[in-house]
Design an enzyme around this catalytic site. Sequence first.
Site, PDB file in Angstrom:
ATOM      1  CB  SER A   1      -3.076   8.426  -1.702  1.00 42.43           C
ATOM      2  OG  SER A   1      -1.761   8.217  -2.188  1.00 42.43           O
TER       3      SER A   1
ATOM      4  CB  SER B   1       2.663   3.260   6.927  1.00 43.13           C
ATOM      5  OG  SER B   1       3.370   3.805   8.021  1.00 43.13           O
TER       6      SER B   1
ATOM      7  N   GLY C   1       2.151   4.857  -1.549  1.00 41.02           N
ATOM      8  CA  GLY C   1       2.785   3.630  -1.059  1.00 41.02           C
ATOM      9  C   GLY C   1       2.440   3.432   0.410  1.00 41.02           C
TER      10      GLY C   1
END
Lengths: 213, 213
Positions: free
Chosen positions: A111, A39, A37
């Site tokens: 990611s 930041s 997800g």
Amino acid sequence: MSSSIKSTNIVEVHHHVTCEARADLNRHRGGVLWLTGLSGSGKSTIAMELERQLFNKRWQVYVLDGDNVRHGLCSDLGFSPGDRTENIRRVGEVAHLFAKAGLLVVTAFISPYRADRERVRQMGPAQFHEIHVATPLDVCEQRDPKGLYEKARRGEIPDFTGISAPYEPPEAPELRLNAENCTIDRTLTTLVAYVERTFALPSDQVSVGHVAS
Amino acid sequence: MSSSIKSTNIVEVHHHVTCEARADLNRHRGGVLWLTGLSGSGKSTIAMELERQLFNKRWQVYVLDGDNVRHGLCSDLGFSPGDRTENIRRVGEVAHLFAKAGLLVVTAFISPYRADRERVRQMGPAQFHEIHVATPLDVCEQRDPKGLYEKARRGEIPDFTGISAPYEPPEAPELRLNAENCTIDRTLTTLVAYVERTFALPSDQVSVGHVAS
């Protein structure tokens, strides 16, 4: 960085302790819970709270996150696309090693690339569950707990996911958490129930005295 | 590969589960048992047997060796001096992560350079114990379980430790195993006793019901 295998003359030495024996001791299987997800979406907060709750149920559980990896294993890597890919590759390999050792490992990394996450899924025999912490960009930017979005908008952080670098959301994650509509407590209740359903051994399979032969 | 820290804007997120709580659950501390020695010295055999025996005592223990690392985490690395150093750096970081997760991790790598091993010792807060599997070169070469010395003598393997690449034995290891004078059984008895003395919690410190706050 190439991922072709340069190591030759490596002869396999087998563990005498099986994954099944480890699961039997721990009363749960090893596996990888991969949180992805933006930041500020809440990945680390959720991961650390999940670790605490599972540990209190006597699980073998460990969180791998940006902090404990970016300062160590991946301290030679930055945030270019190639470095992000190599970062996720290494973390994926480590996560699978932890899973083989019998732990439930919870990873908390942005990611952003679908292909990188898919590569991690394919790496090991361990169960890999992709959990999308699906907090929308505007909510993350409003929260901005570390002040990073503000810096990124000012152009002070290059390659910032969601602002100046892409985020590719999972198309079919095992679980999607819409954390902005939920309290952290409700999110955790959902997640703990999911983990227990997925990784706990049925109680009739537990034989405390089991040892490796 | 540079080991300077390229990652910036990384904000630390703390675990809510302490090392002490993990030790209390597992009834032993986490730590690193670093086996070093020539190819064929017996490192992997000793490590895997130690894992089995400690697991049977319900320890959380895992062996990292060349096979499970060279095919995965370090598959981009060969055997040049620089690649060997980077290999040991990454393994060291992973070993310390396992130790932080509460496991006793046993590593079985030739790890020929003193400076590399010393760097791993300095990496983490976890206890690091260097174990020299001190089987002499002529014994290793006579055993030659993988036929590697023969190949190396024929010049078919470059940079082979002990033949065409250096091995720097530890000057003050925590333990030295003279495996060639001992049966594997006696070596393991020594090692298990050492591990229990060093990492097991005294029984009066064990409180099974302890949970993280």
